[in-house]
Design an enzyme around this catalytic site. Sequence first.
Site, PDB file in Angstrom:
ATOM      1  N   ALA A  12       0.729  -1.227   0.076  1.00  0.00           N
ATOM      2  CA  ALA A  12       0.085   0.169   0.039  1.00  0.00           C
ATOM      3  C   ALA A  12       0.655   1.274  -0.022  1.00  0.00           C
ATOM      4  O   ALA A  12       0.433   2.202   0.686  1.00  0.00           O
ATOM      5  CB  ALA A  12      -0.991  -0.064   1.162  1.00  0.00           C
ATOM      6  N   ILE A  15       2.807   3.163  -5.378  1.00  0.00           N
ATOM      7  CA  ILE A  15       2.254   2.447  -6.390  1.00  0.00           C
ATOM      8  C   ILE A  15       0.984   1.904  -5.993  1.00  0.00           C
ATOM      9  O   ILE A  15       0.003   2.044  -6.571  1.00  0.00           O
ATOM     10  CB  ILE A  15       3.338   1.255  -6.909  1.00  0.00           C
ATOM     11  CG1 ILE A  15       4.532   1.945  -7.709  1.00  0.00           C
ATOM     12  CG2 ILE A  15       2.195   0.763  -8.516  1.00  0.00           C
ATOM     13  CD1 ILE A  15       5.205   0.970  -8.339  1.00  0.00           C
ATOM     14  N   ARG A  92      17.792  -1.364 -10.226  1.00  0.00           N
ATOM     15  CA  ARG A  92      16.939  -2.336  -9.986  1.00  0.00           C
ATOM     16  C   ARG A  92      17.401  -3.503  -9.309  1.00  0.00           C
ATOM     17  O   ARG A  92      16.871  -4.277  -8.361  1.00  0.00           O
ATOM     18  CB  ARG A  92      15.889  -2.737 -11.244  1.00  0.00           C
ATOM     19  CG  ARG A  92      15.153  -1.597 -11.732  1.00  0.00           C
ATOM     20  CD  ARG A  92      14.153  -1.988 -12.634  1.00  0.00           C
ATOM     21  NE  ARG A  92      13.585  -0.542 -13.253  1.00  0.00           N
ATOM     22  CZ  ARG A  92      13.971   0.064 -13.981  1.00  0.00           C
ATOM     23  NH1 ARG A  92      15.046  -0.203 -14.932  1.00  0.00           N
ATOM     24  NH2 ARG A  92      13.313   1.097 -14.605  1.00  0.00           N
ATOM     25  N   ASN A  99      14.183  -8.081  -1.831  1.00  0.00           N
ATOM     26  CA  ASN A  99      12.590  -8.144  -2.377  1.00  0.00           C
ATOM     27  C   ASN A  99      12.205  -9.778  -2.688  1.00  0.00           C
ATOM     28  O   ASN A  99      11.186  -9.860  -2.442  1.00  0.00           O
ATOM     29  CB  ASN A  99      12.509  -7.138  -3.694  1.00  0.00           C
ATOM     30  CG  ASN A  99      12.522  -5.739  -3.404  1.00  0.00           C
ATOM     31  OD1 ASN A  99      12.269  -5.499  -2.018  1.00  0.00           O
ATOM     32  ND2 ASN A  99      12.198  -4.759  -4.216  1.00  0.00           N
ATOM     33  N   ASN A 124      10.566  -4.702  -8.021  1.00  0.00           N
ATOM     34  CA  ASN A 124      11.969  -5.052  -8.979  1.00  0.00           C
ATOM     35  C   ASN A 124      12.670  -5.677  -7.965  1.00  0.00           C
ATOM     36  O   ASN A 124      12.815  -5.877  -6.865  1.00  0.00           O
ATOM     37  CB  ASN A 124      12.396  -3.542  -9.131  1.00  0.00           C
ATOM     38  CG  ASN A 124      11.847  -2.822 -10.381  1.00  0.00           C
ATOM     39  OD1 ASN A 124      11.680  -3.682 -11.435  1.00  0.00           O
ATOM     40  ND2 ASN A 124      11.351  -1.837 -10.177  1.00  0.00           N
ATOM     41  N   ARG A 155       7.095   5.449 -21.933  1.00  0.00           N
ATOM     42  CA  ARG A 155       8.040   6.486 -21.755  1.00  0.00           C
ATOM     43  C   ARG A 155       8.915   6.533 -23.354  1.00  0.00           C
ATOM     44  O   ARG A 155       8.760   7.822 -23.684  1.00  0.00           O
ATOM     45  CB  ARG A 155       9.386   5.865 -21.132  1.00  0.00           C
ATOM     46  CG  ARG A 155       9.012   6.009 -19.516  1.00  0.00           C
ATOM     47  CD  ARG A 155       9.701   5.289 -18.631  1.00  0.00           C
ATOM     48  NE  ARG A 155       9.451   5.743 -17.019  1.00  0.00           N
ATOM     49  CZ  ARG A 155       9.718   4.527 -16.064  1.00  0.00           C
ATOM     50  NH1 ARG A 155      10.311   3.537 -16.383  1.00  0.00           N
ATOM     51  NH2 ARG A 155       9.302   5.022 -14.707  1.00  0.00           N
ATOM     52  N   HIS A 179      13.322  -5.673 -17.695  1.00  0.00           N
ATOM     53  CA  HIS A 179      13.021  -4.435 -17.201  1.00  0.00           C
ATOM     54  C   HIS A 179      14.452  -3.834 -16.430  1.00  0.00           C
ATOM     55  O   HIS A 179      14.301  -3.961 -15.226  1.00  0.00           O
ATOM     56  CB  HIS A 179      12.007  -4.607 -16.170  1.00  0.00           C
ATOM     57  CG  HIS A 179      11.691  -3.065 -15.787  1.00  0.00           C
ATOM     58  ND1 HIS A 179      11.313  -2.109 -16.513  1.00  0.00           N
ATOM     59  CD2 HIS A 179      11.160  -2.668 -14.469  1.00  0.00           C
ATOM     60  CE1 HIS A 179      10.733  -1.020 -15.790  1.00  0.00           C
ATOM     61  NE2 HIS A 179      10.767  -1.446 -14.667  1.00  0.00           N
TER      62      HIS A 179
HETATM   63  N1  APR Z   1       3.850  -7.757   2.387  1.00  0.00           N
HETATM   64  C1  APR Z   1       2.913  -6.874   1.896  1.00  0.00           C
HETATM   65  N2  APR Z   1       3.551  -5.526   1.700  1.00  0.00           N
HETATM   66  C2  APR Z   1       4.968  -5.194   1.994  1.00  0.00           C
HETATM   67  C3  APR Z   1       5.619  -6.354   2.228  1.00  0.00           C
HETATM   68  C4  APR Z   1       5.314  -7.630   2.481  1.00  0.00           C
HETATM   69  N3  APR Z   1       5.911  -8.668   3.005  1.00  0.00           N
HETATM   70  N4  APR Z   1       6.851  -5.776   2.643  1.00  0.00           N
HETATM   71  C5  APR Z   1       6.956  -4.444   2.237  1.00  0.00           C
HETATM   72  N5  APR Z   1       5.708  -4.151   1.833  1.00  0.00           N
HETATM   73  C6  APR Z   1       5.269  -2.867   1.553  1.00  0.00           C
HETATM   74  C7  APR Z   1       5.938  -1.886   2.465  1.00  0.00           C
HETATM   75  O1  APR Z   1       5.329  -1.634   3.486  1.00  0.00           O
HETATM   76  C8  APR Z   1       5.417  -0.541   1.480  1.00  0.00           C
HETATM   77  O2  APR Z   1       4.236  -0.072   1.909  1.00  0.00           O
HETATM   78  O3  APR Z   1       5.339  -2.460   0.242  1.00  0.00           O
HETATM   79  C9  APR Z   1       5.211  -1.160   0.187  1.00  0.00           C
HETATM   80  C10 APR Z   1       6.079  -0.797  -0.988  1.00  0.00           C
HETATM   81  O4  APR Z   1       5.776   0.659  -1.352  1.00  0.00           O
HETATM   82  P1  APR Z   1       6.738   1.938  -1.591  1.00  0.00           P
HETATM   83  O5  APR Z   1       7.945   1.710  -0.696  1.00  0.00           O
HETATM   84  O6  APR Z   1       6.070   3.232  -1.470  1.00  0.00           O
HETATM   85  O7  APR Z   1       7.394   1.522  -2.815  1.00  0.00           O
HETATM   86  P2  APR Z   1       6.639   1.919  -4.372  1.00  0.00           P
HETATM   87  O8  APR Z   1       7.051   2.998  -4.992  1.00  0.00           O
HETATM   88  O9  APR Z   1       5.286   1.594  -4.377  1.00  0.00           O
HETATM   89  O10 APR Z   1       7.411   0.650  -5.273  1.00  0.00           O
HETATM   90  C11 APR Z   1       7.056  -0.689  -5.084  1.00  0.00           C
HETATM   91  O11 APR Z   1       7.592  -1.447  -7.178  1.00  0.00           O
HETATM   92  O12 APR Z   1       8.359  -0.262  -9.319  1.00  0.00           O
HETATM   93  C12 APR Z   1       8.706  -1.414  -7.863  1.00  0.00           C
HETATM   94  O13 APR Z   1      11.000  -0.615  -7.549  1.00  0.00           O
HETATM   95  C13 APR Z   1       9.761  -0.839  -7.150  1.00  0.00           C
HETATM   96  O14 APR Z   1      10.225  -2.737  -5.682  1.00  0.00           O
HETATM   97  C14 APR Z   1       9.265  -1.548  -5.946  1.00  0.00           C
HETATM   98  C15 APR Z   1       7.880  -1.902  -5.884  1.00  0.00           C
END
Ligand code: APR
Length: 328
Positions: A12, A15, A92, A99, A124, A155, A179
């Site tokens: 949440a 993205i 990435r 990840n 990623n 893009r 990617h």
């Molecule tokens: N289960 C559910 N959510 C999780 C977990 C998990 N085990 N571990 C982390 N998260 C959540 C985080 O708490 C955070 O709210 O995933 C969310 C990631 O959100 P952001 O840090 O804002 O990252 P975002 O920009 O959304 O990108 C997410 O997509 O494009 C890729 O490189 C980017 O790997 C990244 C991913």
Amino acid sequence: MARRKKIALVGAGNIGSELAALAAAQELGDVWLFDIPEKLGVAQGKALDLEQQSAVLGFDVQVRGTADWDDLAGADVVIVTAGLPRKPGMSRDDLLSVNLKIIRSVAESLRPRCPGAFVIVISNPLDAMVHAMKEVTGFAPERVVGMAGILDSARLQLFLARAAGVSVKDVRAMVLGGHGDTMVPVPSYATVNGVPVQQLLAADVIAAIAQRTRNGGAEVLKLMGTSAYYAPAAAAIMMARAYLRDEKRLVPCAAYLRGEYGYQDMYLGVPAIIGAGGVEKIVEIALDASERRMLDESAKAVRELIAASSLGKAAGNPAGKPAAKPAE
Ligand code: APR
């Protein structure tokens, strides 16, 4: 009466919340915004904010925040953004180990609860993450797909439109491959409403645009200190909608290859048709020798990434012919 579809968004963050906003506004279905227990309040707060927005914009879906996997049971579509985004200066691939652990645990939680879902992975490094999702869930490869190609192509399309002085609506162009830095823009298929871009732009301009496209994510990252979210979310929603509404969209996405393009048992960005059957068909297009060479390079980089994530097994071994062999 048909029940509303159920969209589960795992993650949440930036993205995830944009995905929720788009899915709700397009009334794709009821939305569950999932995050780790420490972020439950954030997920619930964003969900409530979006439900309140629905009263202004007038859309009839429910949006809920949760940290309970059971709430995702029976989802029709799952979009996964769980994990860390890049920080400036990171590639990435630098995200691989952290990840990978997250994606594996997400996949284990999804496996028993969402056996019928179409799963779109965004986290990623994308190609390795989507591979891990398929391996751990054991879901059919047609229903586990990675979002990258639509974003990278968007893009490319934007930069071509700006350079040619035409509407972005009229530009069609594709980016294939992994990617990452080795992604393969294919200007030979780029057109402005059917007019080959080569008739509108000089070769050196197109080459510079292809390079800017490869660097497209890093350019945004450098400006705002975290990775892009509006365009990535829109791209994944396009895929979700294509599945839910059986639109048969032909889009580039990270699809599982079983011999197509000469690659076996690996994910790679290729044109595919997405409809109610998930990835219904991988479309093999003719590439010129240099594009083919670049695709082979990209596939090699993806294979190395998958091997580094120790999920590789025989991943990427070509179907009876050397993967690195360029097409004539
Ligand atoms: N289960 C559910 N959510 C999780 C977990 C998990 N085990 N571990 C982390 N998260 C959540 C985080 O708490 C955070 O709210 O995933 C969310 C990631 O959100 P952001 O840090 O804002 O990252 P975002 O920009 O959304 O990108 C997410 O997509 O494009 C890729 O490189 C980017 O790997 C990244 C991913």
